[in-house]
Structures are given as C-alpha cells and as structure tokens.
Scaffold this motif. Structure first.
Motif, PDB file in Angstrom:
ATOM      1  N   LEU A  20      -7.283   2.594  -7.286  1.00 61.45           N
ATOM      2  CA  LEU A  20      -6.698   2.347  -5.936  1.00 61.45           C
ATOM      3  C   LEU A  20      -5.761   3.013  -5.507  1.00 61.45           C
ATOM      4  O   LEU A  20      -5.098   3.289  -4.843  1.00 61.45           O
ATOM      5  CB  LEU A  20      -7.207   1.471  -6.326  1.00 61.45           C
ATOM      6  CG  LEU A  20      -8.132  -0.183  -5.983  1.00 61.45           C
ATOM      7  CD1 LEU A  20      -8.360  -1.780  -6.257  1.00 61.45           C
ATOM      8  CD2 LEU A  20      -9.229   0.512  -4.941  1.00 61.45           C
ATOM      9  N   VAL A  21      -5.196   3.108  -6.676  1.00 62.37           N
ATOM     10  CA  VAL A  21      -3.470   3.512  -6.364  1.00 62.37           C
ATOM     11  C   VAL A  21      -3.745   4.792  -5.288  1.00 62.37           C
ATOM     12  O   VAL A  21      -2.513   4.821  -5.426  1.00 62.37           O
ATOM     13  CB  VAL A  21      -2.843   4.113  -7.619  1.00 62.37           C
ATOM     14  CG1 VAL A  21      -0.839   4.190  -7.416  1.00 62.37           C
ATOM     15  CG2 VAL A  21      -3.014   2.657  -8.808  1.00 62.37           C
ATOM     16  N   GLY A  22      -4.472   5.492  -5.787  1.00 63.12           N
ATOM     17  CA  GLY A  22      -4.593   6.607  -4.735  1.00 63.12           C
ATOM     18  C   GLY A  22      -5.078   6.483  -2.918  1.00 63.12           C
ATOM     19  O   GLY A  22      -5.233   8.229  -2.816  1.00 63.12           O
ATOM     20  N   ILE A  23      -5.574   5.587  -2.574  1.00 60.66           N
ATOM     21  CA  ILE A  23      -5.599   5.060  -1.288  1.00 60.66           C
ATOM     22  C   ILE A  23      -3.920   5.293  -0.618  1.00 60.66           C
ATOM     23  O   ILE A  23      -3.225   4.670  -0.981  1.00 60.66           O
ATOM     24  CB  ILE A  23      -6.172   4.191  -0.989  1.00 60.66           C
ATOM     25  CG1 ILE A  23      -5.086   2.419  -1.397  1.00 60.66           C
ATOM     26  CG2 ILE A  23      -7.703   3.964  -2.250  1.00 60.66           C
ATOM     27  CD1 ILE A  23      -6.364   0.936  -1.316  1.00 60.66           C
ATOM     28  N   GLU A  24      -3.737   5.534   0.850  1.00 59.56           N
ATOM     29  CA  GLU A  24      -2.668   5.550   0.975  1.00 59.56           C
ATOM     30  C   GLU A  24      -2.587   4.499   2.563  1.00 59.56           C
ATOM     31  O   GLU A  24      -1.510   4.353   2.943  1.00 59.56           O
ATOM     32  CB  GLU A  24      -2.592   6.315   1.579  1.00 59.56           C
ATOM     33  CG  GLU A  24      -1.528   7.743   0.670  1.00 59.56           C
ATOM     34  CD  GLU A  24      -1.487   9.433   1.722  1.00 59.56           C
ATOM     35  OE1 GLU A  24      -2.169   9.334   2.678  1.00 59.56           O
ATOM     36  OE2 GLU A  24      -2.076  10.513   0.136  1.00 59.56           O
ATOM     37  N   ASP A  25      -3.896   4.124   2.559  1.00 61.25           N
ATOM     38  CA  ASP A  25      -4.055   2.564   4.202  1.00 61.25           C
ATOM     39  C   ASP A  25      -4.677   2.131   3.788  1.00 61.25           C
ATOM     40  O   ASP A  25      -6.069   2.336   2.482  1.00 61.25           O
ATOM     41  CB  ASP A  25      -3.739   3.767   5.161  1.00 61.25           C
ATOM     42  CG  ASP A  25      -3.602   2.969   6.795  1.00 61.25           C
ATOM     43  OD1 ASP A  25      -3.533   1.418   6.189  1.00 61.25           O
ATOM     44  OD2 ASP A  25      -2.738   3.693   7.210  1.00 61.25           O
ATOM     45  N   TYR A  26      -5.565   0.691   4.485  1.00 62.97           N
ATOM     46  CA  TYR A  26      -6.808   0.423   4.382  1.00 62.97           C
ATOM     47  C   TYR A  26      -8.261   1.792   4.886  1.00 62.97           C
ATOM     48  O   TYR A  26      -7.583   2.132   5.176  1.00 62.97           O
ATOM     49  CB  TYR A  26      -7.152  -0.478   5.564  1.00 62.97           C
ATOM     50  CG  TYR A  26      -5.816  -0.936   6.284  1.00 62.97           C
ATOM     51  CD1 TYR A  26      -4.736  -2.084   5.460  1.00 62.97           C
ATOM     52  CD2 TYR A  26      -5.593  -1.472   7.741  1.00 62.97           C
ATOM     53  CE1 TYR A  26      -4.415  -3.366   5.191  1.00 62.97           C
ATOM     54  CE2 TYR A  26      -4.604  -2.612   8.110  1.00 62.97           C
ATOM     55  CZ  TYR A  26      -3.783  -2.980   6.516  1.00 62.97           C
ATOM     56  OH  TYR A  26      -2.920  -3.943   6.978  1.00 62.97           O
ATOM     57  N   ALA A  49      -9.778  -6.514  -7.164  1.00 61.53           N
ATOM     58  CA  ALA A  49      -9.034  -5.493  -8.383  1.00 61.53           C
ATOM     59  C   ALA A  49      -8.007  -5.537  -7.842  1.00 61.53           C
ATOM     60  O   ALA A  49      -7.276  -5.531  -7.041  1.00 61.53           O
ATOM     61  CB  ALA A  49     -10.050  -4.330  -7.883  1.00 61.53           C
ATOM     62  N   TYR A  50      -6.482  -4.893  -9.063  1.00 58.45           N
ATOM     63  CA  TYR A  50      -5.412  -4.701  -9.240  1.00 58.45           C
ATOM     64  C   TYR A  50      -5.095  -3.654  -9.060  1.00 58.45           C
ATOM     65  O   TYR A  50      -5.215  -3.287 -10.557  1.00 58.45           O
ATOM     66  CB  TYR A  50      -4.233  -5.849  -9.093  1.00 58.45           C
ATOM     67  CG  TYR A  50      -3.237  -5.832  -8.974  1.00 58.45           C
ATOM     68  CD1 TYR A  50      -2.349  -5.558  -7.935  1.00 58.45           C
ATOM     69  CD2 TYR A  50      -2.597  -5.155 -10.133  1.00 58.45           C
ATOM     70  CE1 TYR A  50      -0.983  -4.993  -7.338  1.00 58.45           C
ATOM     71  CE2 TYR A  50      -0.956  -5.353 -10.311  1.00 58.45           C
ATOM     72  CZ  TYR A  50      -0.388  -5.314  -9.143  1.00 58.45           C
ATOM     73  OH  TYR A  50       1.334  -4.786  -8.878  1.00 58.45           O
ATOM     74  N   ALA A  51      -4.599  -3.110  -9.039  1.00 54.20           N
ATOM     75  CA  ALA A  51      -4.318  -1.302  -9.932  1.00 54.20           C
ATOM     76  C   ALA A  51      -2.141  -0.875  -9.515  1.00 54.20           C
ATOM     77  O   ALA A  51      -1.947  -1.254  -8.169  1.00 54.20           O
ATOM     78  CB  ALA A  51      -4.459  -0.090  -9.169  1.00 54.20           C
ATOM     79  N   ARG A  52      -1.631  -0.234 -10.093  1.00 54.05           N
ATOM     80  CA  ARG A  52      -0.855   0.285  -9.962  1.00 54.05           C
ATOM     81  C   ARG A  52       0.029   1.341 -11.097  1.00 54.05           C
ATOM     82  O   ARG A  52      -0.883   1.368 -11.892  1.00 54.05           O
ATOM     83  CB  ARG A  52       0.782  -1.429 -10.014  1.00 54.05           C
ATOM     84  CG  ARG A  52       0.094  -1.187 -11.847  1.00 54.05           C
ATOM     85  CD  ARG A  52       1.941  -2.346 -11.499  1.00 54.05           C
ATOM     86  NE  ARG A  52       3.084  -2.040 -11.649  1.00 54.05           N
ATOM     87  CZ  ARG A  52       4.149  -1.960 -10.385  1.00 54.05           C
ATOM     88  NH1 ARG A  52       3.409  -3.420  -9.216  1.00 54.05           N
ATOM     89  NH2 ARG A  52       4.955  -1.617  -9.856  1.00 54.05           N
TER      90      ARG A  52
END
Length: 356
Positions: free
Chosen positions: A61-67, A141-144
C-alpha cells in the motif's frame, strides 16, 4: 432448482459436522481478488503496489500516491455462487498508507426442504423456503516504510462474518502481516496470513437444528463444535522487472505458498507443504497488459493408486487509460482441481490522474 437442492445438501454437512480445528476454515479467503493478480496465478506478493495490496500484501500500500478504489465481480458454478470485492486505499503521508476492503462469497436462494415432509409423512411443497449462505470479510490495512524506503511493512486486521440462513452464524477475527523489499528492479515479498490464527465462533439456532434432526431421523443428532481455528500460512515471493526495448516491460514473479500440514502439493511433508506459483506480465507502455501464470501444482491419485501431477494455467488481459484500469482473467475458483474456469473482471481507479 436441482442444482440448488444439491448445493443445500453439500452445505449442510459443513455446519452439522464442524470440527474445532479445521484445516480448511475460511477457505473463501484463499480465492483471491483482482483479475490482474488471478491472471498471474496469484504470484504477486512481492510486486503488488496498489489498492489490492490490502489482500495480497498490505506492505504494498505504500506504493499508492492518491486515492484508489477497486471493484470485482465473479460468478461461479453456472451463476449459483457470487463473489464480490470492493476496496479503497489512500496515502496518509509520504511514508504510510491506509486501506479498507470487503469481500462477500455467497449462494442465494437455496431451497430449505427441512419441513417438506410433515409429521404425518405428507409432502407439502408450500413448506419449502429459501435461504442464503454467505461469507463476509471486512479488512483494515496499514502500511509504512521501515528505516529506508526500500523496506515496507504492512498489517491487516480482518473481521469474518459467516451466515448460513437461520441455521447458524459466526464471527471471526484475525491478523495478516507482510513485508516487501525492492532493490535494482528485484522485488521480494513475505506475507503471513492468519499470523495469530483466526478464530471463528459459531452460534447455532437450536430450533432450526431440531428441524434438521427431524428431517433425517437418526442422523445429525449432536450439535456441532462451535469454534474453528484457521492455521497460519506463509507466502514468499521474488520478482524481477525486465525492460524490453522502448515500450515493453516484462514482470516475472515466483511465489511459494506454504501451509503447515501435509497435502497433495508438489512438495509436502508431515511438517509443511509448498505449492509454487509462477506469473508473467507483459505491458506496452503501461497501457495494455498480457498476463500468464501457472500454479496449483498437485499430485492426483488415480484409481490404480498411481500419481499424476496436475497444474492450473491462468490467462489475463488488462487495459489502463486515464486512471482507470480494467482487467480480465480466465481462472478457476480457488484453485480447486478440475473445477470449471470462470471469467473474472475487475476495475481499479487511481484518482491521481484526475488531479493532473
């Protein structure tokens, strides 16, 4: 109608003979989501990087830049069963992201014939009713990024709701966790499903259960167990991107799906079994995608006790234009033997395009 009667007969033993420790509890969560991933035989643990990473590996999910949003609809068993999926994800900041999703796998309008024959032995078709058997999974889900941007971690909390008409219902809760690492066009992924084990607690309606007891005298006389535990599973993936000329790009990935039990997988022991999956994705300038995959390597025991190796090939196409990606896959349901193949469609929308 005859298929629905048969399906009811197949579903009934599930909750009438449930065991406390089931090797295949919550199997609907193993089917997978997103036609793009299914076209690659689910070999995406190392490379998934959009909203669908909620399911495959939340670290991505860290790879997304917007909604981003995603929808998928699939019909199985000649339209008897429906499989639906919806997801939404958004970045929190440059180093973290959040996502939510819901999955439903259900069979509707099943014939309930437990009261078809009355106490006097008379058949009354007006006593037939309809019910649904549906499984739901709600995921957060949460990612960092960890330490440096090439290493990512993600966690997924899931609530499982299962409903079998008025007969029985259950609630379940569990966690998944994943890692991704990227370096020089090489990608590595680790996904641990049900890392704490997932518990399902069933509530059985005794009045409805009594109807089943009376429908088949001498059978199903004891209430089933009310607790199921889903064992942890591990997925390991390694992938490589290859640039081909000016416009083409090839992504290849190999995943190992590990279960801690002895199965018919190609590599199996009393401790664990391993089922490999291989996927390829060729794209033209990130606009058109061709996908191929092979997985579900299983040894099948024939009537003469000899064993043959079976595999499941998959095929997929995709088209991405102005932030909207439409994907198609030809695959079978949940990698189950010789089940008929189904046509799967999914849509993913990236809102970042509309901000340009």
């Amino acid at each position: 109608m005859k298929y629905r009667i048969l399906l009811f007969l197949l579903i009934s033993p599930f909750f009438l003979n449930a065991q406390a420790f089931r090797n295949y509890s919550n199997e609907f969560l193993n089917i997978g989501v997103d036609a793009a991933a299914l076209g690659m035989s689910k070999a995406v643990v190392a490379t998934t990087n959009n909203v669908n990473a909620i399911y495959w590996n939340p670290a991505g999910l860290v790879g997304i830049e917007d909604y981003q949003g995603s929808l998928m609809y699939a019909s199985y068993f000649a339209g008897i069963a429906n499989y639906n999926y919806a997801a939404f994800a958004m970045p929190i900041d440059k180093n973290s992201a959040l996502g939510v999703s819901v999955i439903r796998f259900g069979v509707d309008d099943i014939l309930n014939t437990t009261e078809l024959i009355d106490s006097n032995g008379n058949i009354d078709f007006n006593r037939i009713s309809l019910f649904s058997a549906a499984d739901y999974a709600f995921n957060v889900a949460y990612a960092r990024n960890l330490i440096f941007k090439d290493l990512k971690i993600g966690v997924n909390a899931k609530v499982v709701r299962r409903i079998i008409g008025d007969f029985a219902t259950s609630w379940g809760f569990g966690f998944d966790a994943g890692l991704q690492f990227e370096r020089n066009d090489w990608y590595f992924g680790l996904m641990i499903r049900d890392i704490t084990t997932t518990y399902n607690t069933w509530a059985i309606d005794e009045d409805e259960f009594n109807k089943i007891q009376n429908a088949i005298p001498g059978q199903n006389q004891e209430l089933p167990e009310t607790t199921e535990i889903t064992k942890p599973k591990i997925q390991l993936g390694v992938a490589k991107n290859w640039r081909i000329g000016r416009f083409f790009n090839l992504q290849s990935e190999v995943d190992l799906n590990i279960r801690f039990e002895q199965t018919n997988d190609i590599f199996s022991s009393s401790i664990a079994s391993i089922d490999p999956a291989v996927g390829f994705q060729l794209d033209y300038d990130k606009l058109v995608y061709l996908r191929l995959g092979v997985g579900n390597f299983q040894y099948i025991t024939e009537f003469d006790n000899s064993k043959t190796l079976s595999t499941q090939p998959n095929f997929g196409l995709g088209f991405n234009y102005k932030g909207i990606q439409i994907d198609y896959a030809l695959t079978n349901i949940g990698s189950i033997g010789n089940a008929q193949y189904s046509n799967i469609f999914s849509v993913t929308v990236d809102y970042s395009f509309f901000r340009r």
